[in-house]
Every structure is written in structure tokens, then in C-alpha cells.
Design an enzyme around this catalytic site. Structure first.
Site, PDB file in Angstrom:
ATOM      1  N   PRO A   1       3.014   4.402  -0.832  1.00  0.00           N
ATOM      2  CA  PRO A   1       2.789   5.437   0.179  1.00  0.00           C
ATOM      3  C   PRO A   1       1.336   5.766   0.469  1.00  0.00           C
ATOM      4  O   PRO A   1       1.065   6.671   1.238  1.00  0.00           O
ATOM      5  CB  PRO A   1       3.497   6.643  -0.411  1.00  0.00           C
ATOM      6  CG  PRO A   1       3.352   6.459  -1.878  1.00  0.00           C
ATOM      7  CD  PRO A   1       3.416   4.979  -2.134  1.00  0.00           C
ATOM      8  N   GLY A   2       0.367   5.076  -0.136  1.00  0.00           N
ATOM      9  CA  GLY A   2      -1.031   5.255   0.228  1.00  0.00           C
ATOM     10  C   GLY A   2      -1.910   5.913  -0.810  1.00  0.00           C
ATOM     11  O   GLY A   2      -3.095   6.126  -0.564  1.00  0.00           O
ATOM     12  N   GLY A   3      -1.373   6.242  -1.973  1.00  0.00           N
ATOM     13  CA  GLY A   3      -2.172   6.908  -2.999  1.00  0.00           C
ATOM     14  C   GLY A   3      -3.345   6.077  -3.472  1.00  0.00           C
ATOM     15  O   GLY A   3      -4.490   6.543  -3.503  1.00  0.00           O
ATOM     16  N   LYS A   4      -3.084   4.831  -3.852  1.00  0.00           N
ATOM     17  CA  LYS A   4      -4.163   3.970  -4.331  1.00  0.00           C
ATOM     18  C   LYS A   4      -5.102   3.580  -3.192  1.00  0.00           C
ATOM     19  O   LYS A   4      -6.302   3.406  -3.399  1.00  0.00           O
ATOM     20  CB  LYS A   4      -3.583   2.729  -5.009  1.00  0.00           C
ATOM     21  CG  LYS A   4      -2.748   3.025  -6.245  1.00  0.00           C
ATOM     22  CD  LYS A   4      -2.235   1.741  -6.889  1.00  0.00           C
ATOM     23  CE  LYS A   4      -1.278   2.049  -8.033  1.00  0.00           C
ATOM     24  NZ  LYS A   4      -0.027   2.701  -7.569  1.00  0.00           N
TER      25      LYS A   4
ATOM     26  N   ASP B   1      -0.444  -4.029  -6.176  1.00  0.00           N
ATOM     27  CA  ASP B   1       0.418  -3.105  -6.928  1.00  0.00           C
ATOM     28  C   ASP B   1       1.849  -3.492  -6.559  1.00  0.00           C
ATOM     29  O   ASP B   1       2.442  -2.939  -5.643  1.00  0.00           O
ATOM     30  CB  ASP B   1       0.115  -1.662  -6.552  1.00  0.00           C
ATOM     31  CG  ASP B   1       0.916  -0.672  -7.370  1.00  0.00           C
ATOM     32  OD1 ASP B   1       0.995  -0.840  -8.591  1.00  0.00           O
ATOM     33  OD2 ASP B   1       1.490   0.263  -6.779  1.00  0.00           O
TER      34      ASP B   1
ATOM     35  N   CYS C   1       4.536  -0.531 -12.378  1.00  0.00           N
ATOM     36  CA  CYS C   1       4.953   0.701 -13.063  1.00  0.00           C
ATOM     37  C   CYS C   1       6.228   0.421 -13.856  1.00  0.00           C
ATOM     38  O   CYS C   1       7.206   1.156 -13.761  1.00  0.00           O
ATOM     39  CB  CYS C   1       5.169   1.832 -12.062  1.00  0.00           C
ATOM     40  SG  CYS C   1       6.367   1.466 -10.759  1.00  0.00           S
TER      41      CYS C   1
ATOM     42  N   ALA D   1       0.780  -1.232   0.000  1.00  0.00           N
ATOM     43  CA  ALA D   1       0.000   0.000   0.000  1.00  0.00           C
ATOM     44  C   ALA D   1       0.813   1.284   0.000  1.00  0.00           C
ATOM     45  O   ALA D   1       0.354   2.298  -0.521  1.00  0.00           O
ATOM     46  CB  ALA D   1      -0.939   0.005   1.201  1.00  0.00           C
TER      47      ALA D   1
END
Length: 653
Positions: free
Chosen positions: A324-327, A524, A575, A322
Site C-alpha cells: 500500500p505504499g509504506g516502504k 518486498d 513478512c 509497492a
């Protein structure tokens, strides 16, 4: 230029005894012309991305030589726009656009660049032609709302570049120069300032307030086969061919700035802004402290990945990697903050906050940023070792966005599945590393500045289990406090809370989750990150390292599959442009877990996946997608007109 070329051809064979004074003057003009043209080529931004030869051959097989050359060039440049996700729980796109436009008017910023082109993907039939035309009609505006159905809460803010910069070169008088590390340069290209730790070398007699050219030192091959910088920090640059990396930094000038310290101060200080970048090759907006809580800066493909998961209200969702928490926060907002989002990550440093460092030198004059001319003391813009940007605390980000449904755990994705045992059937619990008590730590909806975190017991049998643990395991234990603990507590009382006790405290360790305990899972996966841009070096990856990434991801995927309930959804994303971590993973997943199938996802604006296989010289065969599967994944090409990072999304059901 044509006149000079003709003159050179006419005079080049002239015998010295036949040369007149006018001829010698003409030769002098030609020499100056050649010198200025050479300087123009040198003082420019035209990097060539270097790859491991075997990796380059592999990618050429996958994409073709021309397409791969286009990808490599695109990777050396940042996107021409910033993508903002609006927190729809607190604001709207129209309100955010109005506020940003007001900030632009006050700052006097101007952006005149080409827009975001979505026409490339109209063949996918997921974006109608009217929408594409409407989007294209907005391209003359600097701030626009995304016209893709379902993504109206996304706002695009344009940047501009590449710009040609006059560095003030004169024959026999090169400009004063600062040489920065490659990682520092990549941050500067994204809008950061040049900080002291990023400077490797500097011209002599540089004083505070001097105008300097900023160039980049990119890793070079060593005789032992490795890569590195063979330069001592603090080296004096003379502007001569004898300088270190003199020829290697041709075409690697990223802008011009004003020094905030003298040369002696730069190499004596340990932190702070060294060069205020006021004339950049790429001018991108900065959003530091802008509309905090209302907007979040995020790459478009990452937003699409959260949409592909299609989270619904009331569901239980796991974000396996998770930080840094964006998604994570994107998923929570799509659920209207109703349900449960579990955010797990292996690195404790990525799931607890970093204390804000003391203020550094304040930037004065133009910064080249769209909105801000203020100090940037956060870790985001400090280049220290391997850190390229600030590591965001998930709990702090959730509180900033007023999200209460997010729960954070420290968990290795390779150990995400907890085996069942006869004493407990709870699926929402994790075990405390120190005392084996069952705890569930949630992000506090209020401000986290008081350093208090909420810990609750959840599950139908939680109270009974807790009491049994206390009576059976703790009854015979005697409490003992060592002198070391007493000293530690005394220091803590005197000095205040440390990093791990601030803004939310430590995130508890988890022993994993029970199988079939989530409605949806986002993986991710950690990857080679070869799709991130701007990138000035890629030589560290080898065929072996790329294969190792793939092996690691397959092991994580095997864990993720077990955690999704029957009928649930699993989304995999990376990515990177590496097919071995993308299409090859999909092939492995479908061949290994026969009950899985690729599912369509919306919105679909990425391109098709790669079909076929790749045979390596050592006999290894890498299988990719089969015909008919390529349209069920999304591959974002950094060289496409979408101008995004390289990214890959696959949805399994």
C-alpha cells in the site's frame, strides 16, 4: 484453592450414607469452585494456533519444537507497542512526541506496560551497550524516541496486555455474548471496533446498550480435509454446550463491549459499528486522523528494509510490489524527496484510492483506544470477506506526506522487464494500454481531492516519439463514439466521477522497464504472510502452497535482478517465517546469479538467518544458508524480545 483441593481429596471417597448436611454443603462449595475455575479458563484469551500437520513438522525441523511453540504463541498476540515513522520533511520526532503527549493528556489515556527490549541483539555489535541502556531507561515512558543510530525519526507508543477481564460469569447464568469471525477478531486485537459484517452469532434478547462478551469462531477441519466455519450467520447463542463452537471457543474471548444495535438490528443492518469495544484484552493506540501527514504507522522491520536499500539523493529506485505504499514513501523521505521512486504493483485496486464510504454509527463511551473516540468509517476497520484493512492509495499517501518524487504504475512483477527494440532507447517510459502513447504519470504534490492527475512526457526522444506515434498510427483512424460511450459519459456528468476517476484517476498500465535502468530495487515480495500478527489460524497453508510461494518469488527475483544496473543494490524482503521463502530464496539467488553477493546492511537489529537444509518425505531437498552467510541477512523473530512481526531482509550487491 489449596484448601478446596484438600477437602476434595478427603471427601471424594466418602460413602453417601456417612455424609452429613455439612459434608453436602462442602460438596456444594467444591462444585461451585470447580465451576468458577472452569469459567475462568473458558472466559480468557489463550489461543492455540493450529497448523497443517506437515507444515508444523517442517517448521519444527527448522526451529526446534520449543522455539516453534514460542513463535506460534507470539503470533497469536499483537505487538505490545505501535511503531510510528515521522515524516522528517514536515516535522521532527521531538515535535511529534510533544504533540502526542498533549493528546494523551487531553484524553486521559494511561499506558503501563513493559517496554521494547533491544538487549537481545547487542551481540550483533551493531548496537552499542550505551544505546541499549539508554533505550531501557526510557521504558517507563509511554512515548519514546528510538535510540538506534539512524532511526531517531522512529517513535514507539506503548500499548498494554494481555489483560484479565471479568465477564460477569455466574453459575448457571453465562454472560450475553457476541461471536465474531476470525478475521474480525484479528482486526479487533489490533485496535478496531466490531463491525456488523464480522458478527456470526449472538445471544438472544440482546438490546442496544447491553454489555456483551466478544468471542471468536476459528475455522475447524472439515471431513474433506478442508477448513471452514460450519455455522449459519444469525445463530442464537444459549450459553450451553449445545451451542455451535461452544468448546472450540474456550480461551478465545477478546474483550467486552457495549452493543450499538439490538440483536435484530445487528443482523438486519449491512454496515456500521455493532459493538463498541471498551474493555479489551490488548489495548493498543489508534492513530486514525492523528497528525495526518506528519506520521505514518509502520512495522519496525519494514522501516529497516527501506534503510537496508540505502537510497541516495538523485537516484532512480524501483519498488516492485509497492502497495500500500509504506516502504515507497519511506524510501522517498530517506532520499529527501530528491530523485525518482517508481512504485509498481500488480493490483489496480491497490494503487488507486478507495472512495471514503458514508459515515457510520458514531462510537460513544470508551473505545479502549489511546487517542480517538470518533467514528471510524474507513475500510481499515471494516471486515468484509478477505479485506482485513484499508488499501491505501499510493498517490494519495504521497500527496498527504508532500512527496513529489513518486511515480505509480500498474505492473505485474513477473513482467517487469521490457525487452529493447530498435525504435526506442528510453528507460523511463511506459505504454498506455489504450492508445500506445508514451506516458509517465506522477503523483501530484498538491491535494488530490480535485480528481486531476498529472501526465507528462519524459525522456530525450519523447517529443519525437510521440509525434511519430500520432502521425503513423492515428492519421488514418477515424473518430467514432458509440452510443454506449455517450450514455456512460452522460451518467458520469450526472453522478460525478466514480472510484477510478477520483483522487488521482487511474494509474496507467506499464509494459515494463528496460534492463539495468535502476540504481536500486526493493522487492518486498508477496508471500504466505505467516509472520503477521495477531494471527488466530494458520491451517490453510500446506507444504505444496508454501513451495508455490517460493516458486513465484524466484520468478519475481529473476525479473528484479535484470532491472538493477551494474554496481546497484537489490533488497529482498518478506513478512513470513517460512525458510522456503527466505533463506531458500537467498540460496537460489546466489547459486543462479553468480555475480550477486550478500551485502551487509545497517542498522542491524534482527537475528541471524537459518543455516543448513531440510529434507522432505517426498525426497525434495530445500537448501538454506551456508556457514558465514547467516549474519548477512536479518530475520525478525516474533517471539524475540523485540516483539515485532516475523520478517526477513536480504541485501544483494
Amino acid at each position: 484453592m489449596l484448601r478446596m483441593t484438600q477437602l476434595l481429596r478427603q471427601r471424594i471417597w466418602a460413602f453417601p450414607e456417612n455424609q452429613t448436611s455439612s459434608t453436602r454443603a462442602e460438596f456444594a462449595d467444591i462444585g461451585k469452585w470447580i465451576q468458577l475455575n472452569a469459567a475462568s479458563a473458558r472466559y480468557s484469551y489463550n489461543p492455540i494456533l493450529r497448523w497443517n500437520p506437515q507444515v508444523e513438522d517442517y517448521f519444527i525441523k527448522a526451529y526446534g519444537s520449543l522455539h516453534f511453540a514460542q513463535i506460534s504463541k507470539a503470533l497469536t498476540r499483537p505487538s505490545c507497542y505501535s511503531c510510528i515513522r515521522v515524516n522528517t520533511l514536515k516535522s521532527t520526532s521531538d515535535a511529534v512526541i510533544e504533540k502526542l503527549q498533549e493528546i494523551m493528556r487531553k484524553s486521559g489515556s494511561q499506558n503501563d506496560v513493559v517496554g521494547i527490549n533491544l538487549k537481545e541483539n547487542k551481540a550483533s555489535n551493531d548496537i552499542d551497550l550505551d544505546m541499549v541502556e539508554k533505550q531501557s531507561s526510557l521504558q517507563n515512558e509511554s512515548i519514546t524516541k528510538c535510540q538506534i543510530p539512524g532511526l531517531e525519526y522512529v517513535v514507539f507508543v506503548k500499548g498494554s496486555g494481555p489483560h484479565e477481564i471479568d465477564y460477569g460469569y455466574l453459575p448457571d447464568k453465562p454472560p450475553k455474548e457476541v461471536l465474531v469471525s476470525r478475521k474480525c477478531a484479528e482486526a479487533v486485537l489490533r485496535g478496531a471496533q466490531v463491525y456488523v459484517p464480522g458478527i456470526m452469532a449472538c445471544s438472544s434478547h440482546v438490546e442496544e446498550g447491553d454489555l456483551v462478551a466478544v468471542s471468536v469462531a476459528v475455522e475447524q477441519p472439515f471431513p474433506d480435509g478442508g477448513w471452514g466455519l460450519g455455522i449459519t450467520r444469525g445463530t442464537v447463542l444459549q450459553g450451553l454446550p449445545t451451542d455451535p463452537y461452544h468448546f472450540e471457543r474456550n480461551g478465545l474471548y477478546i474483550g467486552q463491549g457495549t452493543t450499538m444495535l439490538s440483536r435484530a438490528g445487528i443482523f438486519r443492518a449491512s454496515q456500521g459499528i455493532a459493538v463498541d469495544m471498551n474493555n479489551r484484552v490488548f489495548k493498543l493506540p489508534s492513530f486514525y486522523d492523528v497528525l495526518e501527514g506528519e506520521i505514518f504507522l509502520q512495522n519496525l522491520p519494514s522501516i529497516i528494509a527501506a534503510h537496508a536499500l540505502d537510497p541516495q539523493k538523485g537516484e532512480r529506485i524501483l519498488d516492485m510490489c509497492a502497495a500500500p505504499g509504506g516502504k515507497t514513501t519511506a524510501i522517498a523521505i530517506l532520499m529527501k524527496d530528491e530523485g525518482e521512486v517508481i512504485a509498481a504493483d500488480r493490483s489496480h485496486n491497490k494503487t488507486v484510492c478507495l472512495v471514503r464510504p458514508p459515515p457510520m454509527i458514531k462510537s460513544v463511551g470508551g473505545t479502549g483506544s489511546l487517542f480517538l473516540k470518533k467514528e471510524r468509517s474507513l475500510v481499515e476497520n471494516v471486515v468484509l470477506g478477505e479485506k482485513r484493512r484499508r488499501v491505501i492509495d499510493i498517490q494519495k499517501l504521497a500527496a498527504e506526506l508532500d512527496l513529489t518524487c513518486i511515480t505509480t504504475y500498474k505492473l505485474d512483477a513477473l513482467k517487469a522487464v521490457r525487452k529493447r527494440n530498435g525504435s526506442s532507447d528510453m528507460t523511463t517510459l511506459c505504454c498506455n494500454k489504450d492508445n500506445n502513447d508514451v506516458v509517465n504519470q506522477r503523483s501530484d504534490s498538491g491535494p488530490l481531492g480535485n480528481g486531476v492527475s498529472s501526465t507528462t512526457i519524459v525522456g530525450s526522444n519523447a517529443d519525437t516519439t510521440f509525434k511519430e506515434n500520432v502521425s503513423n498510427e492515428k492519421a488514418n483512424e477515424r473518430t467514432y463514439t458509440s452510443k454506449a460511450d455517450i450514455r456512460k459519459n452522460t451518467r458520469r456528468m450526472r453522478n460525478g466521477p466514480g472510484r477510478n476517476q477520483s483522487l488521482g484517476g487511474r494509474v496507467e498500465n506499464s509494459k515494463g522497464f528496460l534492463p539495468n535502468s535502476f540504481d536500486r530495487v526493493l522487492l518486498d515480495a508477496p508471500c504466505s504472510a505467516l509472520g503477521l500478527r495477531p494471527r488466530l489460524f494458520a491451517g490453510e497453508e500446506t507444504i505444496e502452497s508454501l513451495r508455490n510461494h517460493g516458486k513465484y518469488q524466484r520468478r519475481m527475483f529473476d525479473q528484479a535482478v535484470q532491472l538493477v544496473r551494474p554496481g546497484g543494490v537489490l533488497v529482498y524482503s518478506t513478512c513470513t517465517i517460512n525458510p522456503g521463502e527466505n533463506e531458500a530464496l537467498v540460496r537460489y539467488a546466489l547459486d543462479t546469479h553468480k555475480f550477486l553477493s550478500l551485502a551487509p546492511h545497517h542498522p542491524r537489529i534482527g537475528g541471524a538467518g537459518l543455516v543448513g537444509r531440510c529434507e522432505f518425505p517426498d525426497g525434495y531437498v530445500e537448501e538454506w544458508l551456508r556457514p558465514g552467510e547467516e549474519e548477512l541477512v536479518q530475520r525478525f523473530d516474533p517471539s524475540s524480545q523485540l516483539d515485532t512481526i516475523g520478517f526477513f531482509i536480504a541485501k544483494f550487491a
